[in-house]
Scaffold this motif. Structure first.
Motif, PDB file in Angstrom:
ATOM      1  N   GLU A 210       1.484  -7.916  -0.847  1.00 61.83           N
ATOM      2  CA  GLU A 210      -0.009  -7.256  -1.808  1.00 61.83           C
ATOM      3  C   GLU A 210      -0.616  -6.079  -2.181  1.00 61.83           C
ATOM      4  O   GLU A 210      -2.108  -5.747  -1.944  1.00 61.83           O
ATOM      5  CB  GLU A 210      -0.686  -8.251  -1.722  1.00 61.83           C
ATOM      6  CG  GLU A 210      -0.289  -9.749  -0.914  1.00 61.83           C
ATOM      7  CD  GLU A 210      -1.544 -10.715  -0.364  1.00 61.83           C
ATOM      8  OE1 GLU A 210      -2.833 -10.921  -1.165  1.00 61.83           O
ATOM      9  OE2 GLU A 210      -1.296 -11.038  -0.065  1.00 61.83           O
TER      10      GLU A 210
ATOM     11  N   THR B  37      -1.774  -2.480  -3.165  1.00 66.39           N
ATOM     12  CA  THR B  37      -2.196  -1.762  -4.964  1.00 66.39           C
ATOM     13  C   THR B  37      -2.055  -0.214  -4.629  1.00 66.39           C
ATOM     14  O   THR B  37      -1.925   0.541  -3.480  1.00 66.39           O
ATOM     15  CB  THR B  37      -3.646  -2.453  -5.002  1.00 66.39           C
ATOM     16  OG1 THR B  37      -4.716  -2.053  -4.482  1.00 66.39           O
ATOM     17  CG2 THR B  37      -3.613  -3.865  -5.876  1.00 66.39           C
ATOM     18  N   ALA B  38      -2.741   0.497  -5.719  1.00 67.78           N
ATOM     19  CA  ALA B  38      -2.866   1.678  -5.542  1.00 67.78           C
ATOM     20  C   ALA B  38      -3.248   3.116  -4.487  1.00 67.78           C
ATOM     21  O   ALA B  38      -4.736   2.427  -4.220  1.00 67.78           O
ATOM     22  CB  ALA B  38      -2.805   2.707  -7.107  1.00 67.78           C
TER      23      ALA B  38
ATOM     24  N   ASP C  30       4.135   5.186  -6.925  1.00 63.99           N
ATOM     25  CA  ASP C  30       3.055   4.872  -6.082  1.00 63.99           C
ATOM     26  C   ASP C  30       3.782   4.588  -4.558  1.00 63.99           C
ATOM     27  O   ASP C  30       4.584   3.497  -4.820  1.00 63.99           O
ATOM     28  CB  ASP C  30       2.119   3.493  -6.849  1.00 63.99           C
ATOM     29  CG  ASP C  30       1.186   3.763  -5.808  1.00 63.99           C
ATOM     30  OD1 ASP C  30       0.181   4.235  -5.488  1.00 63.99           O
ATOM     31  OD2 ASP C  30       1.428   3.081  -4.997  1.00 63.99           O
TER      32      ASP C  30
ATOM     33  N   CYS D 133       2.846   2.449  -2.218  1.00 65.68           N
ATOM     34  CA  CYS D 133       2.344   1.039  -2.246  1.00 65.68           C
ATOM     35  C   CYS D 133       3.805  -0.168  -2.930  1.00 65.68           C
ATOM     36  O   CYS D 133       4.096  -0.262  -2.569  1.00 65.68           O
ATOM     37  CB  CYS D 133       1.507   0.925  -1.858  1.00 65.68           C
ATOM     38  SG  CYS D 133      -0.002   1.556  -0.863  1.00 65.68           S
ATOM     39  N   GLU D 134       3.217   0.816  -4.228  1.00 69.09           N
ATOM     40  CA  GLU D 134       3.859  -1.082  -5.210  1.00 69.09           C
ATOM     41  C   GLU D 134       4.938  -0.367  -5.331  1.00 69.09           C
ATOM     42  O   GLU D 134       6.229  -1.093  -5.613  1.00 69.09           O
ATOM     43  CB  GLU D 134       3.191   0.031  -6.817  1.00 69.09           C
ATOM     44  CG  GLU D 134       1.681  -0.054  -7.202  1.00 69.09           C
ATOM     45  CD  GLU D 134       1.409   0.143  -8.591  1.00 69.09           C
ATOM     46  OE1 GLU D 134       2.153   0.769  -8.962  1.00 69.09           O
ATOM     47  OE2 GLU D 134       0.099  -0.034  -8.786  1.00 69.09           O
ATOM     48  N   ASN D 135       5.919   1.314  -4.633  1.00 71.94           N
ATOM     49  CA  ASN D 135       7.364   1.386  -4.799  1.00 71.94           C
ATOM     50  C   ASN D 135       7.976   1.281  -3.107  1.00 71.94           C
ATOM     51  O   ASN D 135       8.687   1.183  -3.492  1.00 71.94           O
ATOM     52  CB  ASN D 135       7.478   2.825  -5.934  1.00 71.94           C
ATOM     53  CG  ASN D 135       7.215   2.489  -7.065  1.00 71.94           C
ATOM     54  OD1 ASN D 135       7.997   2.206  -8.425  1.00 71.94           O
ATOM     55  ND2 ASN D 135       5.960   3.096  -7.695  1.00 71.94           N
ATOM     56  N   GLN D 136       6.541   0.336  -2.409  1.00 68.01           N
ATOM     57  CA  GLN D 136       7.393   0.302  -1.013  1.00 68.01           C
ATOM     58  C   GLN D 136       8.314   1.804  -0.120  1.00 68.01           C
ATOM     59  O   GLN D 136       9.388   1.005  -0.382  1.00 68.01           O
ATOM     60  CB  GLN D 136       8.510  -1.278  -1.184  1.00 68.01           C
ATOM     61  CG  GLN D 136       7.748  -2.242  -2.294  1.00 68.01           C
ATOM     62  CD  GLN D 136       8.385  -3.556  -1.925  1.00 68.01           C
ATOM     63  OE1 GLN D 136       9.390  -3.794  -0.973  1.00 68.01           O
ATOM     64  NE2 GLN D 136       7.568  -4.346  -1.879  1.00 68.01           N
TER      65      GLN D 136
ATOM     66  N   CYS E 177       1.144  -1.007   3.349  1.00 70.78           N
ATOM     67  CA  CYS E 177      -0.239  -1.042   2.739  1.00 70.78           C
ATOM     68  C   CYS E 177      -0.702  -2.844   3.281  1.00 70.78           C
ATOM     69  O   CYS E 177       0.182  -3.036   2.953  1.00 70.78           O
ATOM     70  CB  CYS E 177       0.122  -1.017   1.800  1.00 70.78           C
ATOM     71  SG  CYS E 177       0.952   0.837   1.496  1.00 70.78           S
TER      72      CYS E 177
ATOM     73  N   GLU F 204      -4.405  -4.357   1.367  1.00 68.52           N
ATOM     74  CA  GLU F 204      -4.638  -5.808   0.070  1.00 68.52           C
ATOM     75  C   GLU F 204      -5.376  -4.598  -0.810  1.00 68.52           C
ATOM     76  O   GLU F 204      -5.715  -4.481  -1.688  1.00 68.52           O
ATOM     77  CB  GLU F 204      -4.783  -7.128   0.138  1.00 68.52           C
ATOM     78  CG  GLU F 204      -6.540  -6.987   0.626  1.00 68.52           C
ATOM     79  CD  GLU F 204      -5.774  -7.570   1.944  1.00 68.52           C
ATOM     80  OE1 GLU F 204      -6.984  -7.903   2.919  1.00 68.52           O
ATOM     81  OE2 GLU F 204      -4.852  -6.549   3.249  1.00 68.52           O
TER      82      GLU F 204
ATOM     83  N   GLY G   8      -5.126  -1.166  -0.745  1.00 72.14           N
ATOM     84  CA  GLY G   8      -4.049  -0.367  -1.017  1.00 72.14           C
ATOM     85  C   GLY G   8      -4.011   0.837  -0.060  1.00 72.14           C
ATOM     86  O   GLY G   8      -4.856   0.374   0.849  1.00 72.14           O
TER      87      GLY G   8
END
Length: 222
Positions: A44, A46-47, A78, A80-83, A89, A91, A93
């Motif tokens: 979950e 975010t940026a 990012d 978080c978004e790209n793990q 991370c 929720e 971000g």
């Protein structure tokens, strides 16, 4: 008359500082808990803020990320978004946990690491990191645990002045950390402290500002 329980606690603390069987006395409270070893999954997310992303990019370059054992997804979009490997991370971000063990990290840490304001656990253990630990780590206001043991750090142990929730510090077996032992007077929630096998010197602080302190290992210093 002394309170028996308080006296027992004091004796336990002295045993941990001076005894020869420190690691057997407790359930490794200053080591990384088994449930937190290795890279953490991201859910979950975010940026991440631009400032925090740049701090992570600086970490990559200053520790020669191209030679890490695992650098999956690093520098791609990012964190978080790209793990990005080793970054966990929440929720809201932002990377809140940085976890690296035996990942062939070399080089030094940049002052920008102090910009990781959301990080709660900074784990850089059994690497080949060297140089001084940046004083800016003391600006990581949400930091709960800093694990940097078995590296080649030198210079002073930083003051964690603004880390009011800090509970665990493990910088054992760096061999070249020197100077006085910080008082940790700004860290009332400190639970465990392991600085053994360095070249620290000077008086042992009273730790009177650390009522929760359960474990301390200062063996094999000067």
């Amino acid at each position: 008359m002394h309170n028996p329980s308080s006296l027992l606690s004091l004796l336990n603390l002295l045993w941990i500082v001076c005894g020869s069987s420190v690691q057997k006395a407790f359930h490794s409270p200053s080591n990384i808990p088994y449930s937190r070893r290795g890279a953490r999954s991201l859910t979950e997310a975010t940026a991440t803020s631009d400032v925090e992303r740049q701090a992570l990019v600086d970490l990559y370059y200053s520790t020669n990320g191209e030679w890490w054992i695992d650098s999956s997804n690093w520098l791609v979009g990012d964190p978080c978004e790209n793990q990005w490997y080793g970054i966990a991370c929440n929720e809201h971000g932002g990377g809140v946990e940085v976890w690296f063990q035996e990942n062939n990290m070399t080089g030094t840490l940049e002052e920008s690491i102090g910009n990781l304001k959301n990080v709660t656990y900074l784990v850089l253990v059994r690497q080949e990191l060297e140089g001084e630990i940046p004083a800016s780590i003391g600006n990581m206001t949400n930091l709960l645990g800093f694990y940097g043991y078995q590296n080649h750090f030198k210079g002073r142990v930083p003051e964690f002045t603004n880390c009011k929730a800090l509970s665990h510090v493990n910088l054992k077996e760096n061999l070249h950390l020197s100077g006085r032992i910080p008082s940790f007077s700004s860290n009332p929630k400190l639970i465990s402290l392991d600085l053994h096998n360095n070249t620290l010197s000077g008086p042992i602080p009273s730790f009177s500002s650390n009522p929760l302190l359960e474990y301390i290992n200062l063996q094999l210093n000067n």
